[in-house]
Design a protein around this motif. Sequence first.
Motif, short mmCIF file in Angstrom:
data_model
loop_
_atom_site.label_atom_id
_atom_site.label_comp_id
_atom_site.label_asym_id
_atom_site.label_seq_id
_atom_site.Cartn_x
_atom_site.Cartn_y
_atom_site.Cartn_z
N ALA A 1 0.83 -1.21 0.00
CA ALA A 1 0.00 0.00 0.00
C ALA A 1 0.86 1.26 0.00
CB ALA A 1 -0.93 0.00 1.20
N MET A 2 2.02 1.18 0.65
CA MET A 2 2.89 2.35 0.64
C MET A 2 3.40 2.63 -0.76
SD MET A 2 5.01 2.31 4.17
CE MET A 2 5.17 0.59 4.55
N GLY A 3 3.75 1.55 -1.46
CA GLY A 3 4.18 1.72 -2.84
C GLY A 3 3.05 2.32 -3.67
N LEU A 4 1.86 1.76 -3.47
CA LEU A 4 0.72 2.25 -4.23
C LEU A 4 0.42 3.70 -3.87
CD1 LEU A 4 -1.53 1.54 -6.20
CD2 LEU A 4 -2.93 0.87 -4.27
N THR A 5 0.64 4.05 -2.59
CA THR A 5 0.41 5.44 -2.19
C THR A 5 1.27 6.39 -3.02
OG1 THR A 5 -0.02 4.67 0.05
CG2 THR A 5 0.40 7.01 -0.23
N LEU A 6 2.54 6.01 -3.20
CA LEU A 6 3.41 6.87 -4.00
C LEU A 6 2.84 7.06 -5.40
CD1 LEU A 6 6.96 5.56 -3.04
CD2 LEU A 6 5.79 7.61 -2.23
N VAL A 7 2.39 5.96 -6.00
CA VAL A 7 1.88 6.04 -7.36
C VAL A 7 0.59 6.87 -7.40
CG1 VAL A 7 0.95 4.70 -9.27
CG2 VAL A 7 2.95 3.89 -8.06
N ILE A 8 -0.24 6.67 -6.40
CA ILE A 8 -1.50 7.40 -6.39
C ILE A 8 -1.26 8.88 -6.10
CG2 ILE A 8 -3.61 7.70 -5.02
CD1 ILE A 8 -4.10 4.80 -5.21
N VAL A 9 -0.29 9.15 -5.24
CA VAL A 9 0.02 10.55 -4.95
C VAL A 9 0.47 11.27 -6.22
CG1 VAL A 9 1.76 12.01 -3.86
CG2 VAL A 9 0.48 10.41 -2.49
N VAL A 10 1.20 10.56 -7.07
CA VAL A 10 1.67 11.24 -8.28
C VAL A 10 0.58 11.26 -9.36
CG1 VAL A 10 2.72 9.35 -9.58
CG2 VAL A 10 3.79 11.60 -9.59
N GLY A 11 -0.59 10.78 -9.00
CA GLY A 11 -1.73 10.92 -9.90
C GLY A 11 -1.90 9.77 -10.87
#
Lengths: 509, 343, 351, 504
Positions: free
Chosen positions: C72-82
């Motif tokens: 989820a942390m990895g996904l958070t990075l991707v989601i944060v960058v849109g």
Amino acid sequence: MPGDILIEVRELTKRYGGVVALADMNLTVERGTVHAVVGENGAGKSTLMKILAGAVHPDSGTIKVGGETVAFDSPNDARKRGIGIVYQELSLFPERSVLANLYVNREPAAFGIVSTRKMEAESRDILDRLGLHVEVDAPVGRLSIGERQLVELARVLLEEPQLIILDEPNSALNERETQRLFAVLRQLSARGHTMLYVSHRLEEVFAISDRVTITRNGRDVLTRDRADLTIPEVIEGMIGAQQDALFPPPLPAVAGRAEERIVIKGLSGGPLKDVDLTARSGEVVGLAGLEGSGVSALLAILFGTQKARAGKVTFPDDRGLPRSPTDAARRGVCLVPADRRRNGLMLEKSILFNISQVFVGAQTGGSWLYRNGPAFARAQRQIDNLKIKARSPWTLANQLSGGNQQKIVIGKWLEVGPKVFLLDDPTRGVDVGAKREIYGLIRKMSSDGGIVLFSSTELPELVGLCDRIVVFYQGRIAGELSGVDDHTLLHVINTGEMPAAAERSEATP
Amino acid sequence: MTDTGTAPEPSASRRRFRMPEETGVIIALVLMILIIGIARPRFLNPINLLTILSHTTFQGMLAVGMVYLLAIREIDLSVGWIFNFSAVFTGLLMVAGVDPWIAAFGGVAFGALLGLFNGILSVGLRLPAIIVTLGTYSMFQGLSLVVNNGRAVVPPDQDTSYFNAVAAKIFGIVPVAALVFVVLAIVMHFVLHRTKFGYRVQAVGSNPEAAELAGISNATIKLQTLVLMGAICGLSGAMYIGFRGAIDPNEGSDFVLVVVAAVIIGGTPLSGGYGTVIGAVVGMMIIQVISSGLIFFGIDATWSTFVTGAVIVLAVSLDQLIKFQRARRANRVKLEQDSATEP
Amino acid sequence: MAPTDTPQTTATHGPGIRAAGRATVDVALRVGGLFAAVIVVAIIFIIINPAFANPNLAVSVLRSMSSVAIMAMGLTLVIVVGEIDLSFGAMYGLAANSLAVMWIVGGVPVYLAIPLVLCIGAVVGLFNGVLVTSIKIPSFIVTLGSYNLLYGLSLWVTNSGTFNPVYPPPGSTMDQGQLDFFIGLTQNIGAYRLSIEVFWMIGIAIVVGFLLHRTLFGFRLTAIGGNPTAGQLARLPVKRYKILAFVLCGVLASIAGMLDFSFIQTTQPDIGLSQTFPVFAAVIIGGASLTGGKGTIIGTLGGALLLAELQIGLALLSPGPHVQQIFLGAVTIGAVALDLFLTRIRKSRAA
Amino acid sequence: MTDVLEKGISLRGVTKTYGSTVALAQLDLDLRPGEVLGVAGPNGAGKSTLVRMIAGEERPTLGTLTFDGRPWSPSVEWQAVAVVHQEPQLFPNLTVAENVMVGREASGTRRPKLGAADAAVMEALGIGDLRNRALEDCSLATQQRTEIARAVARAARVFLFDEPNSALTAKESDELFREIHQLADSGRIVVLITHRLEDLVEQCKRVAVVRDGRVRTILEGEALTEEGLARQLVVDATVTVATDTASGATRDPNAPPVFATRGWTLPGVFSDITLHGAPNEIVALMGVEGSGARELLRSLAGLEGCGGALTINGVAGTEAIDRFTAYVPATRQFSLYSNYTVGENLLVRLGRPEIAGAAFALRKRQMKTLAEDAVKRFMVKTGSITQPIRSLSGGNQQKVAIAQALNCSPKLLLLEEPTRGVDIHSKSEIYRLLETFAAEGNSVVMFCTEVLEIYEAAHRVHVVSEGRLSPPLAIADYDHVEQLATDITRLEGEQRGGAVAAAE
């Protein structure tokens, strides 16, 4: 009657710095006619005349006098070719006598001695003809302006020119003097003088001329016999599609239509506090105010995108505020949003698709089918009606210019015949030509019985277009203005103080 | 999504002479069939091709509905479980002794109800459908598994008319299921392009703000579309149980990705405003042709997943590269217009 | 610029600039609310069944959230960058499977195999990132494709088989040292038998949290996610950062896959696929916005914790094993809805 | 700052709010006896609230007033304060002397008599001879003197002159000022509020410039010049539509250009454009959609693949674009980060070393300082730097967008429709920001569609039409925006005509 041609001007151009005064000007004057050149100020009439009189050199183009190509190096050249000009501004020497003025620079002299007698004799005839009975020895300064104008004319006539150019000769004359001048001109005309008459006063032009050339933006638009023209035609020619009057005057309301109105009482919501306002059909109500002053909130509330906290609004259909934009659209309330690309258009869709937005999207009833045929007809109707410049109704919205895009946004509403027009800065980012057209449209909306509320961030626009301007300040109506200048309006917008209420309220202790 | 300004100008005079948008995918499908067919002529057997079509039926129906959702810039992640749950519901009705035909209609209605649930949540809470359906994905899954106790639902085979009808083959070759699918696709294509509802769907997808301000209620359209999606899932589920005679507890769990892939391969952009039902059908068939083609080449079936992924990436890359080429020809690089939209 | 102020006025900031504003408060509220929810849920469980007040259970919640949290942390990075990544679940599986194949079948020492698997994760992230940024395919599609690709690869490398290093297939022998090392990566320690995997999660959270919230990288990543066009126009390294986010996501997914493999000690080709939705749910519950630019590591951890808590609690509580799914969905929607609701109230009050 | 004057009036932290509007914000000011203090400021800056506050007509919401070191409330001791208005608030039907005595009649049963002291005061003010004349027959100057006399007679210690001489002749105002100085010399506190800069400079010892409800600065001694005052006032004056665009004096036509293009071509859009910008210059490009103007601007920001040569600040090519230009797109939507706060938005274009240190770790404290500086520098009206960007008004958002670009210190600022969707007030502030930026030796190129914008903000305009650049028009040559509009329209039409002719 194909008379013989005295002057022929072809493709004359002249620019001053970056500004073009003449662009491809053509003019043909037949011998023995009174030829009028009309146009708005700045259409290039005066420049053309100055060129013909040799006072100004054209950048390119040809001038033929009696079939012979000429190039004037100086006013004298022109004079020698038989072109005499009566300037708009008088060019007489007020200190000198009438005679001296008549013979400036070309006094008849025998062996170096100026013969006043000869001058007097020569000029007598002409002065009589002009009905100018003055003391020829008196300084010109003593004469009335009308008389001076005639002196000027006499001076030109003395040279026996083939062509007399009259550049707004009566601009300084009063009614009587003008009549006199005109009588003289008619006489001259009857005697077969060729005259080029420049004016923007159309009644005069129609009274005196045989043929009319209309100029606009440095070009000749049209040349025709006077008899074949009407004044409205000439005006249209002069103004063109792009009316030089940026703000069209109110159109007469369509007869037989009852007045409709929106009555707002004690409206609060968003920043708005207790707003009372009535807007009627047939007038354009301007809404002005800084951001956050409540103008946009008012439009949003009236269109149903924002909720009011309190207050009562009565629409023409005797119902209250619309519950939603859908409700508003169905009840004939339309909103032209400020950011058309974001809120008004589907950029990747065709004009056809966009024009159908309200008709198909919001209206109830009718067929549940969406057919291209009627949609095409709708689009074509608005394209013609609003003069949208597009290749076809299939053209995509994002290929159009800002002005044409805005027309689509307006057109989609016109297709359903709304009663209330809420216009939020509708001319932002469109070019001047399109602005004019949109102003015209707004006028038409209101004269057709629409209630128009118009908000703008451009002061001149509000001042020029609106019948009255309601200024909002911090959510309240600071006041209502009409016929004010930019600065007053600006003051009210910024301070919320009406000009009349500006005096100080401090009491003396 | 990226070339807003460079979309091909509709040919100068009349648009009707334009090539349909779907031409590209159709050619791709035909080529693929031909290539496999040349190598393995048996593949071209109409019966085989029709089988392929009938295999695409159930997911294909979902893809047809998904086109509408993508066209309004939404996505429904829960379709697989609506499908499953409706099938389970239909099956349980049949088990309970309801007439299979009525049960099937019940299944469709149940699917629509689940769609309505999605819609009400999404509209009422003003949440994007992707979030709501991410949640309902789990919920429907859980409910379905609770209802069927994690076991396959096998309806009794007393009255077989429904099962026979669904599994029948007209003239012995054309499967009824496939026929229903094709009819559905045609109807939905018509609805999208020739009805007010379809117009509104496209309008909302093109520019939601503008649509709202033109009086088209985004919420209503979204709700209607989600219900439609649910009903289609229900139809697919009800037919599935008739076709297969049973529903596995996990059937449908991996549908959503394939369905979305098919729609996208078909040419419906994620950015909304436009959708092609025909494209989605063809896209679904491409995926199916690949996995059956692999079998004909004797390649292990496990590869079909891999190849599906590869096809998605390849197809969309190709499409994107062609658009680039066009953009370069027009010598413009346009910005992404839809970057700053918030839910 | 502005004329120099006299000492008369420089000292006063006046009401102009206050220290803490609403944005910070928003995040604090959000995270606070999430952890309050975790506690409330725990209390409810304990009320229903007092046996839940058991440290062992807490430990197992922590363990079960670990791999979800790492992904989820990895996904958070991707989601944060849109952007969006659907392929991490498949990457998780591929990591475990390829490690198993390399190590158990191929005989590659585990010390070498682990970095190799990390590289695979990075390459997959690179693949996703490059396709998204250079060919400009929406990430949803790219990663949908790579989801299938990676799952296909997993099927291929494993030949659809399962592996367990403790019980290697006949004919191959495992080096005991390597086995101990590998299993030691996640062994349970202490009185409550807390898995080391939890410490891995905490360590990674600190690193990624620092990266996202305290470095220029994170600052710009968030900016790009908030408005990629603006980032591009402001000449921020949009492409590079997007690719980096995908790479990190891939690497973290492979770490999660290997750690879980170490803990469970068995792999199948399709492990991880079912993780896709729970991980998404964790990130969304944690307050990240799918439109980008919003998301915190602490929130994501909270989301993962809440999910794990519900999952374990419900699994122990409910009559059937599937009721937890229903709750999981409801919580996802509820969390986001509540967030939106609170934001709206705050906004309307401010207006 | 917290210590108050022993002699005179001190205002400390005076804040006055009307609802949500802040009229005075934390205002500090000292009024010393024996000097004439000037107060200047644009309309709406809080000047008149300040006057009313000192006069006792308003009470501060917060903060204290002290008089000779003791807390003081002018609303109670109103006798101590006299306000002399532009139009005296007197009784025109009474005589001068009666006017002086008005207000004292209640002290006794009998009609009050003019005391010797009163007579002396009137004598000193030169109105002794006029004492029995009806006030309505007196000149304005006399009326004002009467008002002064009245105040002196009741022993007022504070004199506030509010635009006292705006209706007086030069001679009369000279006399008035003499009296004002006499008042000051006699140890009274005198405040002069006026718009006339020359009066402030000549008559006042110190001038406080009030803006945004605060004392922005106090000028005295050397610094007290008309120019200095004007600068202080103009930096944040309320809007004047006709902003002075004649600041061309600072531009040196021979200075090497900040940027120059040669043969700059974007096939199919524009070709062979030669454009340059001098230091301190704001160049506008005007053109309708599709004319190529927007693309030309964007090409300078490196957003279109162009052929030809571009030099900025002596560096050529894309490197120059990367190093020296900053671009602000037309819509704020493309330059602001909605997920970020005001402060973060201001800083987002910065990198190492401005906001990050070793290991790319952010320097949070420095960011705060930088952001707060930027808020002040660019006059962004925000409650705090941690407010969401969307809570700002459109105009302030646009300021943030421009500030964001200016923060990375470009040499060439490229703007697209810089005031689109911005209200009038913010417009003029943005124009001022641009002017200030340009005045630092930089160049600004902006794409506009509004003539008014060009007229107010630019020094030079080129009309772009059909991908061709017109000869420039110098804005300073125009007295009216209408003239400019006419010429621009003409240039446009001509160019389009020219292009059609060329095509035929």
